[in-house]
Enzyme design. Structure first.
Site, short mmCIF file in Angstrom:
data_model
loop_
_atom_site.label_atom_id
_atom_site.label_comp_id
_atom_site.label_asym_id
_atom_site.label_seq_id
_atom_site.Cartn_x
_atom_site.Cartn_y
_atom_site.Cartn_z
CB THR A 178 -0.92 0.30 1.10
OG1 THR A 178 -0.07 -0.67 1.98
CG2 THR A 178 -2.17 -0.75 1.45
CB SER A 236 -0.13 10.03 3.16
OG SER A 236 -1.51 9.72 2.14
NE ARG A 237 5.41 4.10 2.34
CZ ARG A 237 4.98 3.63 2.81
NH1 ARG A 237 3.86 2.62 1.34
NH2 ARG A 237 4.64 2.30 3.40
CB VAL A 238 0.02 10.86 -1.56
CG1 VAL A 238 -0.53 11.23 -2.67
CG2 VAL A 238 0.17 8.86 -2.44
#
Ligand code: ATP
Ligand code: MG
Length: 505
Positions: free
Chosen positions: A338, A364-366
């Site tokens: 994810t 949250s890697r975004v």
């Protein structure tokens, strides 16, 4: 030369004369043995992996292990009448589920049978449960926010449309509650939701449905459910079925939010099936391809590029950990697939901090690419403040001498922790979140007693909705915090807190 051509010609003619067309018929096989939903079949040498098989014309199963002249399959019914000697025929189809708008507001099982007693589903369209994920060229970057309505998440762990964000935590830490809040927050928007209940108790599924119905979010949602009572094969198919339904909407250019509740039970169902199929087992007795089980599912979540319709699937898989152990086999697998995780902790939950998000371990890697400008403006250093507060709070507990700046840090941290608390199913719009964070940044809450913070926050929001409704709506609609809106908001907030302190005196 002529001779050569003649000989080639006669050779081809002779081959053509001898050519016999054998129509490709589907073969039949015979059940050799059957136990625990697993069927061993003799014959069916042309069967394909994943093909739907028909047993005695009335029951269905899926071919999962192919051998030279034998097939192992799982049945899709728990109470089955399949016995050795029953004739099995190929269907030439893979398992499919009905898709389309007619599913909205309905509860179905993984193969599309209604579970809500509202009659047959009128949908002419079907989609295979398994299909390829969109290619890289079909995708585009994740930039549009998907608001969950939960302040702690939207401000610090923003989720974008097309992202895969894991919700992970021990049992009873509010995992489902977060996913449901995210679904409820979409009811007025353009996002369609799919909730996949995998191997849950029937009563839990009924509660979830009731919650969504009460909140008015069911009309926008499809529930795909398999209960703990269903056979392992049905539980195994549930997320793929939900994903197929979501894919139809995505390829039609819509934005979809899909929740897989939860993938730990899914892995267990697959483990049960694999062990019964006598596949070699590996770590924690899971089969070797358990990573592929989840990676192929989560890869199907994507944001499509404009040429392909621009739709998206945002996936919120849920994983249950044992005593907070996120380094177990399935949690680490899914964390690595994810684009970030929301980590929930029992200690926080029991201490009354709900949602029990551990901000330090959640990412949250975004990141900020998926946040409204208005939120970016006001949520700057929240993570840092919280982290510093948690570190300092540990020392403060020992009764150490505290200087003035540390006391201020503690004071502010305590209030921020309170502000981030949010009761279940109560979602905050963007403008409300911005108003709370702006008041916090303006130090307005510093003078409020810790125990009164939540009540003051709620009263402030109600007042703002009444007094500057236009400004609030303009922030919601534009996602921007213009200079003018900011001034109006600050003025209203200042007036509220002044009125508050006057009332106290
Ligand atoms: P399970 O492991 O059983 O699936 P879960 O992690 O999904 O549990 P939930 O079912 O969402 O947890 O919540 C557990 C309990 O905590 C429920 O009784 C729910 O009402 C309560 N709860 C969850 N979130 C909140 C919240 N924000 N405020 C107050 N109560 C909450
Ligand atoms: Mg749950």
């Amino acid at each position: 030369m002529d001779n050569d051509i003649k000989s080639i010609g006669s050779f081809l003619k002779e081959r053509l004369d001898r050519f016999e067309y054998t129509p490709c018929e589907y073969e039949y096989g015979v059940v050799k043995s059957c136990a625990d939903e697993i069927v061993h079949i003799d014959g069916l040498s042309r069967c394909r992996y994943g093909e739907l098989l028909e047993f005695g014309g009335c029951e269905y199963g899926i071919a999962l292990d192919l051998r030279e002249n034998a097939v192992d399959a799982v049945l899709l019914n728990k109470k089955s009448s399949v016995v050795p000697g029953v004739i099995v025929s190929q269907t030439g189809r893979v398992a499919e589920v009905c898709v389309g708008e007619s599913l909205l507001g309905r509860i179905i099982d993984p193969i599309g049978r209604p579970l809500d007693g509202l009659g047959e589903i009128q949908s002419g369209e079907y989609r295979a449960l398994e299909s390829h994920a969109p290619t890289i060229m079909q995708r585009t970057g994740v930039k549009t926010p998907l608001e969950t309505g939960i302040l702690a998440i939207d401000s610090m762990i923003p989720i974008g449309r097309g992202q895969r964000e894991l919700i992970i935590g021990d049992r009873q830490t509010g995992k489902t509650a977060i996913a449901l809040s995210a679904i409820i927050n979409q009811k007025k928007g353009d996002v369609i939701c799919v909730y996949c209940a995998i191997g849950q108790k029937a009563s839990t599924i009924a509660q979830v449905t009731a919650k969504l119905r009460d909140a008015g979010a069911l009309d926008n949602t499809v529930i795909v459910a398999s209960t703990a009572d269903d056979c392992a094969s049905m539980q195994y198919l549930t997320p793929y079925s939900g994903c197929a339904i979501a894919e139809k909407f995505m390829y039609d250019g819509k934005d979809v939010l899909i929740v897989y509740d939860d993938l730990s039970k899914h892995a267990m169902a697959y483990r049960a099936m694999s062990l019964l199929l006598r596949r070699p087992s590996g770590r924690e007795a899971y089969p070797g391809d358990v990573f592929y089980l989840h990676s192929r599912l989560l890869e199907r979540a994507a944001r499509l590029s404009y040429e392909y319709g621009g739709g998206s699937i945002t996936a919120l898989p849920i994983i249950e950990t044992m005593s907070g152990d996120i380094s177990a086999y399935i949690p680490t697998n899914v964390i690595s697939i994810t684009d970030g995780q929301i980590y929930l902790e029992s200690e926080l939950f029991n201490a009354g901090i709900r949602p029990a998000v551990n901000v330090g371990l959640s990412v949250s890697r975004v990141g900020r690419a998926a946040q409204h400008n208005a939120m970016k403006d006001v949520s700057g250093n929240l993570r840092l403040v919280l982290a510093q507060y948690r570190d300092t709070a540990v020392f403060a507990r020992f009764g150490a001498d505290i200087d003035e700046s540390t006391a201020l840090l503690l004071r502010r941290g305590e209030r921020l922790t309170e502000l981030l608390k949010q009761s279940q199913n109560k979602v905050f719009s963007l403008s409300r979140q911005v108003a709370v964070l702006l008041s916090y940044a303006g130090n307005f809450f510093d003078g409020v007693d810790v125990k009164d913070v939540i009540e003051t926050r709620d009263r402030l929001l109600e007042t703002l909705e009444l007094q500057i409704n236009d400004t609030m709506r303009s922030i919601d609609n534009s996602g921007e915090l213009s200079e003018n809106d900011r001034n109006l908001l600050m003025r209203a907030v200042t007036a509220f807190f002044e009125g508050q302190s006057n009332a106290e005196h």
